[in-house]
Design a protein around this motif. Structure first.
Motif, PDB file in Angstrom:
ATOM      1  N   VAL A 122      -0.240 -17.695  20.850  1.00 20.20           N
ATOM      2  CA  VAL A 122      -0.520 -18.875  21.295  1.00 20.20           C
ATOM      3  C   VAL A 122       0.313 -20.012  21.769  1.00 20.20           C
ATOM      4  O   VAL A 122       0.643 -20.272  20.470  1.00 20.20           O
ATOM      5  N   PRO A 123       0.760 -19.711  22.751  1.00 21.83           N
ATOM      6  CA  PRO A 123       1.708 -21.253  22.497  1.00 21.83           C
ATOM      7  C   PRO A 123       1.347 -22.352  21.603  1.00 21.83           C
ATOM      8  O   PRO A 123       0.343 -22.538  22.709  1.00 21.83           O
ATOM      9  N   TYR A 124       2.730 -22.679  21.794  1.00 23.26           N
ATOM     10  CA  TYR A 124       1.940 -24.496  21.027  1.00 23.26           C
ATOM     11  C   TYR A 124       1.561 -24.336  20.122  1.00 23.26           C
ATOM     12  O   TYR A 124       0.465 -25.564  20.298  1.00 23.26           O
ATOM     13  N   THR A 125       1.149 -22.993  19.540  1.00 19.05           N
ATOM     14  CA  THR A 125      -0.429 -23.820  18.148  1.00 19.05           C
ATOM     15  C   THR A 125       0.712 -23.482  17.377  1.00 19.05           C
ATOM     16  O   THR A 125       1.778 -23.457  16.749  1.00 19.05           O
TER      17      THR A 125
ATOM     18  N   PRO B 201       8.604 -11.330  18.564  1.00 21.51           N
ATOM     19  CA  PRO B 201       8.003 -10.686  19.329  1.00 21.51           C
ATOM     20  C   PRO B 201       7.072  -9.701  18.717  1.00 21.51           C
ATOM     21  O   PRO B 201       5.687  -9.744  19.182  1.00 21.51           O
ATOM     22  N   ASP B 202       7.296  -9.422  17.699  1.00 23.83           N
ATOM     23  CA  ASP B 202       5.626  -7.811  17.178  1.00 23.83           C
ATOM     24  C   ASP B 202       4.997  -9.085  16.827  1.00 23.83           C
ATOM     25  O   ASP B 202       3.860  -8.153  16.723  1.00 23.83           O
ATOM     26  N   ILE B 203       5.469 -10.013  16.400  1.00 20.95           N
ATOM     27  CA  ILE B 203       4.234 -10.896  15.371  1.00 20.95           C
ATOM     28  C   ILE B 203       3.454 -10.773  16.232  1.00 20.95           C
ATOM     29  O   ILE B 203       2.067 -11.142  16.334  1.00 20.95           O
ATOM     30  N   ALA B 204       4.412 -12.105  17.410  1.00 21.74           N
ATOM     31  CA  ALA B 204       2.856 -12.508  18.848  1.00 21.74           C
ATOM     32  C   ALA B 204       2.661 -11.365  19.778  1.00 21.74           C
ATOM     33  O   ALA B 204       0.803 -11.760  19.729  1.00 21.74           O
ATOM     34  N   GLU B 205       2.738  -9.988  19.795  1.00 14.29           N
ATOM     35  CA  GLU B 205       1.986  -9.243  19.670  1.00 14.29           C
ATOM     36  C   GLU B 205       1.152  -8.715  18.656  1.00 14.29           C
ATOM     37  O   GLU B 205      -0.059  -8.249  19.685  1.00 14.29           O
ATOM     38  N   GLU B 206       1.272  -8.315  17.794  1.00  8.96           N
ATOM     39  CA  GLU B 206       0.206  -7.906  16.923  1.00  8.96           C
ATOM     40  C   GLU B 206      -0.972  -9.201  16.801  1.00  8.96           C
ATOM     41  O   GLU B 206      -2.368  -9.050  16.666  1.00  8.96           O
ATOM     42  N   TYR B 207      -0.988 -10.471  16.729  1.00 11.33           N
ATOM     43  CA  TYR B 207      -2.161 -11.399  16.439  1.00 11.33           C
ATOM     44  C   TYR B 207      -2.489 -12.444  17.818  1.00 11.33           C
ATOM     45  O   TYR B 207      -2.577 -13.418  17.290  1.00 11.33           O
ATOM     46  N   GLN B 208      -1.812 -12.045  18.656  1.00  9.86           N
ATOM     47  CA  GLN B 208      -1.867 -12.642  20.187  1.00  9.86           C
ATOM     48  C   GLN B 208      -1.116 -14.132  19.304  1.00  9.86           C
ATOM     49  O   GLN B 208      -2.638 -15.088  19.967  1.00  9.86           O
TER      50      GLN B 208
END
Length: 968
Positions: free
Chosen positions: A290-293, A281-288
């Motif tokens: 995008v699903p399915y990339t 989650p922290d990486i998804a949050e930090e780098y925004q």
């Protein structure tokens, strides 16, 4: 100070439900990652976990196949799949079928949410993703038989475009600024899928980046390419892989004021698409995220797409020239296997061309077969490499224009070279803390920590002694860095780092200038007084004046409490000339200390000890295991690479790792090695000796050479005396018969290939003169040449042809031609050169005699030996001008019978000319006592003893009489 980038700030991302999409290319993409799905222990643990409870608002499913298994984020590791193995999506619980994008009814779907709640609305089998506080941006249809890839791709694209529209905030990157020498570091990140772009990455690392690095150096820029083909440790978590790639892009942005240099290459593979369970989650949050990339797609977004980075470039490979020719068993590494990936890849290429029309290029290539290691080879990549080079040269010119750099003086250029050398050598010194502490205590006038002897405290000179390659220069460089940190006043000079640095006068002049800079009040001269002194005594040379000033300055400083440290590295490499140690005061006082380094090989250590009898010696020992590990780890960390424990242990305990030069060369050789799966094998195959390692590296460079000139240039450099100028090398590598030099492109490629092994020995402003920087390289090339005697003779003959027929530099001709003719075994040409070419008069008589002895008959003779021929001069030839050497103007009877030089006082003190019984005159006459040395006719009825043929002082063999016949 931070750098502002015009891109969306990294605030918390509104979460959405992610579907774990793990295509077959995951292991192809990151062979370092350990997959949990192939690990039965991890799989069983996952199966034993309780099912997640569904949201109360969601429709409850009774079929257990729709229940989800939720692994912990970023904790579990994915097991490594053997090289060449392909994991199909059906092997993974809850993933989309890798062929048609449909859900396998026999598998469970991994569907989990980011920790923050997501608002969802259900309508049958449709789910709308709604980000809190924002309008609905996409609708993803979850069909019973599978999800529509087009809809998924559309949702991803809309999310990306919205992020781009919101890029009005800022991200603050920590700027690295400049180094202590005024240079800046720039990083260039290379992004692509891995296995299908090994050919392009080889072109970049071995051809493009070396030339680009030279270009950057002209602008005081250190280029570091970020090529993550390998270096992520085995058994890494997905978190490690993601953060390694994305944080390295952040470093590139930080070094370039938010506009990092970024290169992306796209083929027909989209790459691994991590699911939500793979993205913490922290990486998804930090780098925004995008699903399915895919990771490659996210690299593009972070590297330049969102921010419209002008320093990013995108290369799309045209599939028409190679794809259909690749065998089926290898094509899986070049073609995307998932339907979602195919759609995403197609859409990404379209968007790149729309958003970056001037920064997106399509390039061709061709299939070139499969090698013994089952690797697909591509050819025709020259256009690709040239376009990459041109783009980044242009981008760097715009980012760092030459007008920003003030033209330095010659003195500043010299100092700059020493600063660069210090930083490059000193940054990777580890395991020498004990030696550095001793040197630091000495510099401060303190006794060593392990000594209580007051004599050590009173010493003012220290000599660091080491064998070649043990790292004395690196230690000295690191010591300078430490003294600067400690605030000590220091003068440093690294012999060999520039063309001027090996001259003792250069050390002297730089030292005097530094003293005047550091202590202007004590170290200055009165112009009138200097003029009076100049007129009152004999005229002094520039060096003599500087030496007098140095003595006065040192004496004045010694009478104060001013601190000063003098450091001179590699004294053994300084020119062996008169007053070699004029720069070194034998007596120092006050707080002045001097540290020097040398090897044990020649007499330099003895000379220094004699010059400074009270000097303390500091011997260097071999690197211990801890120091080796630190050197290796930190070296690869500069390029964001890491060796796994097995590889680190193998390299640390290698036989050659005791030698610092061996270790540094090995690390660099591994860094440019492109096949991750074979790094361990490559380490095991490394030769254990320094000479063996250099031979191996040179063999590789020769085998990879496309110009066919690398081996030839190595031969010419080894066969020459003191190196060759750039103009000379270009002529020799070209066509001498037509006087056509080597093509500029080929020359540039060859020079860049061999640059790590060469040094420029020319003075500032002169044409570059190249020679090997270490004796171990000379030995390696000598060994290579010794295997083919005919080739060695050919190279010497080619050098002789150049200097005799094509060179206009009289100094070079004097120094090289006679030597090259001798080594080429061209005896007759050598004799003709000495006798008929006026340029030979510049050759030293002793050198001329020494070379002719190579072709002189070795038989001993005497006037009493049967068949011995005694020479004199007949009446006609005696007083003629030198017929042996027409370019000389004295009479034959006053000439040496061998070299043709003048015999100043012919008589009994000189040796006379004889031929042994195996050599006869042209016109033998039975019973003749003397033969004329010029016309070879017998001298009949002489009036007394005719003028004898003598040998000069240089050709006189001493008391032994030896045949003087020249046998070419």
């Amino acid at each position: 100070m931070g750098t502002i980038l015009g891109r969306t700030s990294r605030k918390k991302t509104e979460p959405c439900t992610l579907l774990a999409v793990v295509p077959a290319s995951k292991e192809q993409e990151f062979p370092q990652i350990k997959s949990t799905e192939t690990n039965p222990l991890v799989t069983n643990k996952m199966a034993e976990r309780p099912k997640e409870k569904n949201n109360e608002n969601e429709k409850k499913e009774t079929d257990s196949k729709d229940d989800a298994v939720k692994p912990d984020h970023g904790e579990e590791k994915i097991s490594r799949v053997s090289h060449g193995a392909m994991m199909t999506p059906s092997d993974l619980p809850g993933c989309i079928d890798g062929v048609n994008g449909k859900k396998d009814p026999g598998k469970k779907v991994v569907s989990s949410s980011v920790k923050e709640p997501t608002d969802t609305k259900n309508a049958g089998n449709e789910t709308e993703m709604v980000q809190p506080g924002k309008d609905k941006i996409a609708k993803i249809i979850w069909d019973k038989d599978g999800e529509d890839p087009e809809v998924i791709s559309k949702g991803s694209c809309e999310e990306i475009e919205q992020q781009c529209q919101e890029a009005q905030g800022s991200i603050v990157y920590p700027s690295t600024g400049t180094t202590s020498s005024g240079w800046r570091v720039i990083r260039l990140f290379v992004s692509s899928t891995f296995h299908d772009f090994q050919n392009e990455r080889e072109v970049l690392v071995k051809k493009v980046f070396p030339e680009l690095r030279e270009f950057c150096e002209s602008r005081h820029l250190h280029l570091i390419e970020c090529d993550l083909r390998w270096g992520v440790p085995k058994d890494s978590t997905t978190r490690t892989v993601l953060t390694t790639c994305l944080q390295e892009i952040d470093r590139c942005h930080g070094d370039a004021d938010g506009q990092g240099f970024f290169l992306n290459m796209l083929g027909e593979r989209y790459g691994w698409m991590p699911g939500q369970s793979d993205v913490p989650p922290d990486i998804a949050e930090e780098y925004q995220w995008v699903p399915y990339t895919s990771i490659t797609h996210m690299e593009v977004l972070v590297g330049g797409y969102r921010s419209l980075n002008p320093n990013s470039v995108y290369f799309l490979r045209d599939p028409s020239g190679y794809l259909e020719k690749i065998p089926d068993e290898a094509r899986q590494f070049f073609v995307e296997q998932t339907e979602i990936g195919k759609v995403q890849l197609k859409e990404m290429k379209v968007k790149l061309r729309e958003r970056f029309p001037a920064q997106t290029f399509i390039y061709p290539c061709e299939f070139d077969g499969i090698d013994d290691e089952s690797r697909v080879n591509l050819k025709g990549l020259d256009e690709f490499g040239q376009k990459v080079l041109e783009f980044f040269k242009r981008a760097i010119e715009i980012k760092y224009p030459e007008s920003d750099v003030k033209a330095p003086t010659l003195e500043q250029l010299e100092q700059d070279r020493h600063d660069i050398y210090m930083e490059q050598k000193g940054k990777l010194v580890f395991g020498r803390d004990k030696e550095i502490n001793k040197m630091m205590s000495f510099a401060k006038g303190l006794p060593p920590q392990d000594s209580t002897d007051e004599v050590d405290k009173e010493r003012h000179h220290m000599i660091v002694v080491a064998d070649p390659g043990e790292g004395k220069s690196s230690l000295m460089a690191r010591f300078v860095m430490e003294t600067k940190k400690a605030g000590l006043a220091v003068f440093y000079h690294f012999v060999g780092c520039t063309a001027e640095s090996n001259r003792p006068s250069s050390i002297l002049h730089r030292l005097v200038d530094k003293l005047e800079e550091l202590y202007p009040d004590l170290c200055n001269t009165d112009g009138d007084e200097t003029e009076d002194n100049r007129n009152s005594g004999p005229r002094l040379s520039s060096d003599e004046k500087k030496a007098q000033l140095l003595g006065d300055y040192i004496k004045s400083l010694g009478q104060t409490d001013k601190q000063l440290l003098l450091l001179v590295d590699a004294v053994n490499q300084s020119s062996k000339e008169k007053d070699r140690y004029r720069w070194l005061p034998a007596s120092l006082g006050g707080n002045i200390r001097c540290v020097m380094s040398t090897t044990r090989e020649d007499q330099t250590l003895e000379e220094l000890t004699e010059h400074c009898p009270e000097a303390a010696e500091l011997p260097l020992t071999a690197l211990d295991d801890r120091a080796r590990e630190e050197i290796i780890t930190n070296y690869f960390a500069r390029y964001n690479k890491t060796l796994d424990p097995e590889q680190l242990s193998l390299l640390t305990h290698s036989e050659g790792a005791r030698n610092a030069l061996w270790l540094s060369l090995t690390c660099e050789e591994l860094r440019v090695f492109g096949v991750f799966q074979e790094v361990t094998t490559r380490i095991r195959e490394m030769p254990g000796s320094l000479d063996g390692l250099i031979e191996s590296i040179l063999d590789r460079l020769i085998s990879e050479d496309e110009t066919g000139m690398v081996e030839t240039m190595l031969h010419f450099l080894e066969c020459s005396r003191g190196g060759l100028k750039e103009t000379e090398l270009k002529a020799l590598l070209g066509d001498l018969d037509s006087t056509t030099p080597a093509p500029a492109l080929h020359w540039a490629m060859v020079r860049r290939t061999l640059k790590p092994f060469l040094r420029n020995s020319a003075t500032h402003g002169d044409v570059e003169r190249l020679q090997f920087f270490h004796l171990a390289i000379n030995r390696a090339v000598q060994k290579h040449l010794a295997q083919d005697y005919d080739t060695k003779k050919l190279r010497h003959r080619q050098l002789a042809d150049y200097y005799q027929y094509h060179c206009n530099d009289l100094t070079a001709i004097t120094n090289q031609l006679a030597q090259q003719l001798t080594l080429a075994k061209e005896g007759q040409r050598l004799v003709d050169y000495f006798r008929t070419d006026k340029r030979s008069t510049r050759v030293n008589p002793l050198e001329k005699s020494r070379l002719l002895k190579e072709f002189r008959c070795t038989n001993m003779t005497h006037s009493t030996f049967p068949g011995c021929t005694k020479f004199a001069y007949c009446q006609f030839c005696a007083d003629q001008c030198n017929q042996q050497v027409p370019i000389l103007m004295w009479s034959n009877k006053d000439c040496c019978a061998i070299c043709g030089g003048q015999v100043q006082f012919p008589g009994p003190r000189n040796a006379t000319a004889y031929w042994c019984m195996f050599h006869k005159p042209k016109y033998p006459y039975c019973g003749a006592e003397y033969y004329c040395f010029i016309c070879h006719r017998d001298i009949r009825n002489p009036r007394g003893t005719p003028p004898l043929a003598y040998l000069c002082y240089w050709c006189d063999p001493g008391n032994m009489e030896r045949c003087c016949k020249i046998v070419p």
